[in-house]
Write a protein that holds these residues in place. Structure first.
Motif, PDB file in Angstrom:
ATOM      1  N   ALA A  93     -12.499   4.633  -5.292  1.00 48.54           N
ATOM      2  CA  ALA A  93     -13.309   3.916  -4.310  1.00 48.54           C
ATOM      3  C   ALA A  93     -14.702   3.653  -4.856  1.00 48.54           C
ATOM      4  O   ALA A  93     -15.354   4.568  -5.372  1.00 48.54           O
ATOM      5  CB  ALA A  93     -13.407   4.719  -3.016  1.00 48.54           C
ATOM      6  N   GLU A 105       0.835  -1.203   0.000  1.00 51.49           N
ATOM      7  CA  GLU A 105       0.000   0.000   0.000  1.00 51.49           C
ATOM      8  C   GLU A 105       0.866   1.248   0.000  1.00 51.49           C
ATOM      9  O   GLU A 105       0.562   2.234  -0.679  1.00 51.49           O
ATOM     10  CB  GLU A 105      -0.926   0.006   1.223  1.00 51.49           C
ATOM     11  N   THR A 136      -9.296  -4.516  -1.950  1.00 52.60           N
ATOM     12  CA  THR A 136      -8.380  -3.452  -2.338  1.00 52.60           C
ATOM     13  C   THR A 136      -7.381  -3.967  -3.355  1.00 52.60           C
ATOM     14  O   THR A 136      -6.713  -4.969  -3.128  1.00 52.60           O
ATOM     15  CB  THR A 136      -7.612  -2.908  -1.117  1.00 52.60           C
ATOM     16  N   ILE A 170      -4.455   2.894  -6.079  1.00 53.29           N
ATOM     17  CA  ILE A 170      -5.180   2.071  -5.110  1.00 53.29           C
ATOM     18  C   ILE A 170      -6.653   2.105  -5.490  1.00 53.29           C
ATOM     19  O   ILE A 170      -7.255   3.169  -5.587  1.00 53.29           O
ATOM     20  CB  ILE A 170      -4.991   2.588  -3.673  1.00 53.29           C
ATOM     21  N   HIS A 230     -10.421   0.327  -4.497  1.00 54.80           N
ATOM     22  CA  HIS A 230     -11.064  -0.575  -3.549  1.00 54.80           C
ATOM     23  C   HIS A 230     -12.579  -0.510  -3.608  1.00 54.80           C
ATOM     24  O   HIS A 230     -13.165   0.469  -4.066  1.00 54.80           O
ATOM     25  CB  HIS A 230     -10.551  -0.341  -2.120  1.00 54.80           C
ATOM     26  N   HIS A 252     -13.274   1.983   3.862  1.00 57.05           N
ATOM     27  CA  HIS A 252     -11.826   1.775   3.862  1.00 57.05           C
ATOM     28  C   HIS A 252     -11.188   2.759   4.841  1.00 57.05           C
ATOM     29  O   HIS A 252     -11.675   3.886   5.029  1.00 57.05           O
ATOM     30  CB  HIS A 252     -11.296   2.006   2.448  1.00 57.05           C
TER      31      HIS A 252
END
Length: 270
Positions: A149, A84, A202, A90, A92, A99
């Motif tokens: 996200a 990470e 993720t 990233i 997710h 998160h």
């Protein structure tokens, strides 16, 4: 220990004695000596002070978090935290809870404190809370990762006990969505059942082109680095992204939930 080595290196480069450093950060020199020798991990407060003095924020806090996880969590979670920290992208999906990077302190506290615990474990929970909050620093660095996200409607329909704190959490998500490197999409109930239902997934894309996937529930997690397994999870994630609301409509959805959670004015007296 990487943290201890880095602390010793930074002080050597600065030319400060332990007592001089202690005066700058406001902590006892014997505790700083223990940190440099790897005898203690210390707490997030002293690490944050050192990050500030050395101008390394958030490096030391990230190293402290990884070191802490080595004590508390399994090796695979430590590996996930390392990935990470390295990831350039990233992505997710949140199916049942937000998160960590999106959680306000109030949300994180209520989630952590929901675990059955004894009074003697409060300090440990406080340390976990500080560790989780430190993850926000990753998005505030000079070269933050791109963050996408997908938040299930179920997450937005499960409020905090305090209505004001809940509206603050919703406002925080909307504010994050306004950042150029952050994209938020809401997955409405109307899409029905899907492959990633529940939990949290993720995807971590690193600069070298590799991708790993972390699949987490409230009590456990699994890291996938095998290319075939990663590709299968990637396809499932892409399928959700295709049916989720657009970023603009998603922010409007979150703002509507926030408005719906506002207290109603009392009826006017006659």
């Amino acid at each position: 220990m990487v943290l201890a080595t880095e602390l010793a290196r930074l002080r050597a480069e600065s030319g400060w004695s332990l007592r001089e450093l202690a005066d700058k950060v406001g902590w006892d020199h014997s505790q700083l000596h223990g940190l440099e020798r790897g005898r203690t991990l210390g707490g997030p407060e002293v690490i944050e002070a050192l990050d500030t003095v050395y101008g390394t924020k958030p490096l030391l806090m990230r190293l402290w978090e990884i070191a802490k996880q080595q004590v508390v969590f399994r090796d695979k979670y430590v590996r996930y935290m390392e990935l990470e920290a390295e990831a350039s992208v990233i992505e997710h999906y949140a199916g049942s809870f937000l998160h960590g990077m999106f959680q306000t302190e109030a949300y994180a506290r209520e989630l952590l404190w929901s675990t059955p615990h004894l009074p003697s474990q409060i300090l440990e929970l406080e340390e976990q809370l500080a560790s989780r909050m430190s993850r926000h620093e990753l998005l505030l660095s000079e070269t933050p990762p791109h963050l996408r996200a997908i938040i299930d409607e179920a997450v937005l329909r499960r409020p905090l006990l305090d209505a004001g704190e809940w509206r603050g959490q919703l406002a925080h998500i909307a504010e994050m969505a306004s950042q150029p490197h952050v994209t938020v999409q809401v997955l409405p109930y109307s899409v029905g059942l899907h492959d990633l239902l529940g939990g949290l997934v993720t995807l971590l894309r690193c600069p070298d082109g590799s991708t790993a996937v972390w699949v987490e529930s409230s009590k456990s997690g699994e890291l996938f680095e095998d290319a075939r397994e990663v590709e299968q999870l990637r396809l499932s994630y892409d399928a959700l992204r295709d049916v989720a609301l657009s970023p603009q409509d998603s922010v409007a959805f979150i703002e509507q939930v926030m408005e719906d959670s506002a207290p109603c004015d009392p009826p006017a007296s006659t």
